[in-house]
Design a protein around this motif. Sequence first.
Motif, PDB file in Angstrom:
ATOM      1  N   PHE A  63      -6.980  -3.717   0.321  1.00 38.68           N
ATOM      2  CA  PHE A  63      -6.509  -4.402   1.491  1.00 38.68           C
ATOM      3  C   PHE A  63      -4.787  -4.405   1.270  1.00 38.68           C
ATOM      4  CE2 PHE A  63      -7.041  -7.276  -1.082  1.00 38.68           C
ATOM      5  CZ  PHE A  63      -6.234  -8.533  -0.786  1.00 38.68           C
ATOM      6  N   VAL A  64      -3.953  -4.783   1.701  1.00 38.15           N
ATOM      7  CA  VAL A  64      -2.636  -5.008   1.292  1.00 38.15           C
ATOM      8  C   VAL A  64      -2.085  -6.558   2.437  1.00 38.15           C
ATOM      9  CG1 VAL A  64      -0.842  -3.740   3.473  1.00 38.15           C
ATOM     10  CG2 VAL A  64      -0.057  -4.844   1.535  1.00 38.15           C
ATOM     11  N   GLN A  65      -1.111  -7.857   2.348  1.00 41.00           N
ATOM     12  CA  GLN A  65      -1.360  -8.596   3.130  1.00 41.00           C
ATOM     13  C   GLN A  65      -0.426  -8.800   2.536  1.00 41.00           C
ATOM     14  OE1 GLN A  65      -3.935 -13.552   3.730  1.00 41.00           O
ATOM     15  NE2 GLN A  65      -3.762 -12.837   1.735  1.00 41.00           N
ATOM     16  N   LEU A  66      -0.059  -9.037   4.206  1.00 48.55           N
ATOM     17  CA  LEU A  66       2.067  -9.412   3.899  1.00 48.55           C
ATOM     18  C   LEU A  66       1.817 -11.244   4.655  1.00 48.55           C
ATOM     19  CD1 LEU A  66       2.578  -6.122   5.415  1.00 48.55           C
ATOM     20  CD2 LEU A  66       2.906  -6.774   3.351  1.00 48.55           C
ATOM     21  N   TYR A  67       3.384 -11.300   4.001  1.00 49.00           N
ATOM     22  CA  TYR A  67       3.665 -12.434   5.055  1.00 49.00           C
ATOM     23  C   TYR A  67       4.683 -13.052   5.425  1.00 49.00           C
ATOM     24  CZ  TYR A  67      -0.338 -14.843   2.685  1.00 49.00           C
ATOM     25  OH  TYR A  67      -2.034 -15.396   2.130  1.00 49.00           O
ATOM     26  N   LYS A  68       5.417 -13.281   6.587  1.00 48.71           N
ATOM     27  CA  LYS A  68       6.341 -12.995   6.531  1.00 48.71           C
ATOM     28  C   LYS A  68       7.796 -14.221   5.808  1.00 48.71           C
ATOM     29  CE  LYS A  68       6.917 -13.732  11.204  1.00 48.71           C
ATOM     30  NZ  LYS A  68       7.091 -14.509  12.613  1.00 48.71           N
ATOM     31  N   LEU A  80       6.435 -10.149   2.341  1.00 50.17           N
ATOM     32  CA  LEU A  80       6.624 -11.034   1.001  1.00 50.17           C
ATOM     33  C   LEU A  80       5.507 -10.005   0.986  1.00 50.17           C
ATOM     34  CD1 LEU A  80       6.263 -11.753  -1.763  1.00 50.17           C
ATOM     35  CD2 LEU A  80       5.273 -14.244  -0.554  1.00 50.17           C
ATOM     36  N   LEU A  81       5.071  -8.604   0.462  1.00 50.70           N
ATOM     37  CA  LEU A  81       3.970  -8.260  -0.044  1.00 50.70           C
ATOM     38  C   LEU A  81       3.604  -9.290  -1.092  1.00 50.70           C
ATOM     39  CD1 LEU A  81       3.481  -4.440  -0.756  1.00 50.70           C
ATOM     40  CD2 LEU A  81       1.717  -6.360  -1.673  1.00 50.70           C
ATOM     41  N   SER A  82       2.392  -9.895  -0.822  1.00 57.05           N
ATOM     42  CA  SER A  82       1.989 -10.958  -1.554  1.00 57.05           C
ATOM     43  C   SER A  82       0.049 -10.370  -2.449  1.00 57.05           C
ATOM     44  CB  SER A  82       1.303 -11.795  -0.390  1.00 57.05           C
ATOM     45  OG  SER A  82       0.345 -13.193  -1.585  1.00 57.05           O
ATOM     46  N   ASP A  83       0.009  -9.613  -1.737  1.00 58.39           N
ATOM     47  CA  ASP A  83      -1.697  -8.714  -2.007  1.00 58.39           C
ATOM     48  C   ASP A  83      -1.959  -7.373  -1.859  1.00 58.39           C
ATOM     49  OD1 ASP A  83      -2.091 -11.851  -3.016  1.00 58.39           O
ATOM     50  OD2 ASP A  83      -2.621 -11.670  -0.617  1.00 58.39           O
ATOM     51  N   LEU A  84      -2.233  -6.635  -2.791  1.00 59.90           N
ATOM     52  CA  LEU A  84      -2.460  -5.400  -2.150  1.00 59.90           C
ATOM     53  C   LEU A  84      -3.786  -4.541  -3.752  1.00 59.90           C
ATOM     54  CD1 LEU A  84      -1.960  -2.382  -1.884  1.00 59.90           C
ATOM     55  CD2 LEU A  84      -0.396  -2.072  -4.042  1.00 59.90           C
ATOM     56  N   PHE A  85      -4.902  -4.664  -3.249  1.00 60.42           N
ATOM     57  CA  PHE A  85      -5.851  -4.233  -3.865  1.00 60.42           C
ATOM     58  C   PHE A  85      -6.433  -3.154  -3.691  1.00 60.42           C
ATOM     59  CE2 PHE A  85     -10.242  -5.087  -5.562  1.00 60.42           C
ATOM     60  CZ  PHE A  85     -10.058  -5.077  -6.969  1.00 60.42           C
ATOM     61  N   VAL A  86      -6.733  -2.767  -4.414  1.00 58.66           N
ATOM     62  CA  VAL A  86      -7.955  -1.773  -3.863  1.00 58.66           C
ATOM     63  C   VAL A  86      -9.628  -1.026  -5.169  1.00 58.66           C
ATOM     64  CG1 VAL A  86      -8.679   1.350  -3.564  1.00 58.66           C
ATOM     65  CG2 VAL A  86      -6.121   0.529  -3.379  1.00 58.66           C
ATOM     66  N   HIS A  87     -10.485  -1.288  -4.249  1.00 59.95           N
ATOM     67  CA  HIS A  87     -11.858  -1.426  -4.863  1.00 59.95           C
ATOM     68  C   HIS A  87     -11.862  -0.375  -6.437  1.00 59.95           C
ATOM     69  CE1 HIS A  87     -15.697  -1.212  -5.692  1.00 59.95           C
ATOM     70  NE2 HIS A  87     -16.282  -2.131  -5.426  1.00 59.95           N
ATOM     71  N   PRO A  88     -12.142  -1.162  -6.631  1.00 55.49           N
ATOM     72  CA  PRO A  88     -12.202  -0.065  -8.767  1.00 55.49           C
ATOM     73  C   PRO A  88     -12.758   1.795  -8.927  1.00 55.49           C
ATOM     74  CG  PRO A  88     -12.830  -1.732  -9.386  1.00 55.49           C
ATOM     75  CD  PRO A  88     -12.734  -2.353  -7.988  1.00 55.49           C
ATOM     76  N   ASP A  89     -13.581   1.315  -7.567  1.00 53.02           N
ATOM     77  CA  ASP A  89     -14.912   2.532  -7.021  1.00 53.02           C
ATOM     78  C   ASP A  89     -13.529   3.866  -6.260  1.00 53.02           C
ATOM     79  OD1 ASP A  89     -16.774   1.379  -8.535  1.00 53.02           O
ATOM     80  OD2 ASP A  89     -17.720   1.040  -6.715  1.00 53.02           O
ATOM     81  N   TYR A  90     -12.546   2.769  -5.975  1.00 53.07           N
ATOM     82  CA  TYR A  90     -11.760   3.775  -4.905  1.00 53.07           C
ATOM     83  C   TYR A  90     -10.625   4.083  -5.060  1.00 53.07           C
ATOM     84  CZ  TYR A  90     -16.014   3.716  -1.634  1.00 53.07           C
ATOM     85  OH  TYR A  90     -16.974   4.345  -0.756  1.00 53.07           O
ATOM     86  N   ARG A  91      -9.671   3.857  -6.477  1.00 49.11           N
ATOM     87  CA  ARG A  91      -8.868   3.849  -7.471  1.00 49.11           C
ATOM     88  C   ARG A  91      -8.502   5.395  -7.593  1.00 49.11           C
ATOM     89  NH1 ARG A  91      -8.803  -1.779 -10.660  1.00 49.11           N
ATOM     90  NH2 ARG A  91      -8.265  -2.553  -9.321  1.00 49.11           N
ATOM     91  N   VAL A  97      -0.759   3.723  -2.808  1.00 47.35           N
ATOM     92  CA  VAL A  97       0.274   4.295  -1.915  1.00 47.35           C
ATOM     93  C   VAL A  97       0.508   4.160  -0.219  1.00 47.35           C
ATOM     94  CG1 VAL A  97       1.966   6.340  -1.982  1.00 47.35           C
ATOM     95  CG2 VAL A  97       0.949   5.416  -4.327  1.00 47.35           C
ATOM     96  N   ALA A  98      -0.746   4.609   0.027  1.00 50.34           N
ATOM     97  CA  ALA A  98      -0.961   4.208   1.847  1.00 50.34           C
ATOM     98  C   ALA A  98      -1.014   3.569   2.000  1.00 50.34           C
ATOM     99  CB  ALA A  98      -2.564   5.755   1.992  1.00 50.34           C
ATOM    100  N   LEU A  99      -0.884   1.680   1.473  1.00 53.31           N
ATOM    101  CA  LEU A  99      -1.011   1.005   1.837  1.00 53.31           C
ATOM    102  C   LEU A  99      -0.170   0.414   1.907  1.00 53.31           C
ATOM    103  CD1 LEU A  99      -4.225  -0.794  -0.085  1.00 53.31           C
ATOM    104  CD2 LEU A  99      -3.692  -0.684   2.711  1.00 53.31           C
ATOM    105  N   ILE A 100       1.141   0.589   0.806  1.00 58.40           N
ATOM    106  CA  ILE A 100       2.391   0.304   0.850  1.00 58.40           C
ATOM    107  C   ILE A 100       3.270   1.426   1.909  1.00 58.40           C
ATOM    108  CG2 ILE A 100       4.520   0.551  -0.425  1.00 58.40           C
ATOM    109  CD1 ILE A 100       2.204  -0.019  -3.177  1.00 58.40           C
ATOM    110  N   ASP A 101       3.192   2.217   2.300  1.00 56.21           N
ATOM    111  CA  ASP A 101       3.800   3.218   3.587  1.00 56.21           C
ATOM    112  C   ASP A 101       3.278   2.489   4.336  1.00 56.21           C
ATOM    113  OD1 ASP A 101       4.842   4.992   1.312  1.00 56.21           O
ATOM    114  OD2 ASP A 101       3.353   6.303   1.816  1.00 56.21           O
TER     115      ASP A 101
END
Length: 148
Positions: A63-68, A80-91, A97-101
């Motif tokens: 997931f990625v969580q964004l705040y205005k 504000l790209l506050s939170d970005l996380f991918v489960h370790p099994d899926y790194r 990169v897809a979430l940032i895009d």
Amino acid sequence: MNYQIKKASIEDLNEAAELFNLYRVFYRQESDVEKGKAFLKERLLNNESDIFLVIADEKAVGFVQLYKLFHYTKLQKQWLLSDLFVHPDYRGKGFSVALIDRSKQWCEETNACGLMLETEKTNDIGNQLYPRCGFEYDGLHNYYHWWK
């Protein structure tokens, strides 16, 4: 691997909360799924953040969580790209990169001037990822926090 990115809604709260808890544990916080779930629920219900989920293998794996925010020199909204996380099994599958895009696309969709983020100096993965995704390191500013 096939995947999709979707904007989270209240129906996605349980899956988002599980990932959010793992994210917080990564940053040395006590595990507390229910407290994190309540936090995310409030953000979603009050339209205080936008969350995007990566769905793979029929479940949320990142997931990625964004705040205005608003930028004082550009006189525009920014996120504000506050939170970005991918489960370790899926790194290592390009999901960060897809979430940032998708976050950059959200800037286009919402007429925002861009994204800003901060991460710990010790976050080696993030500190390598963000420049690869076009983020520029801002060595001119010091960031301070005041907590009550």
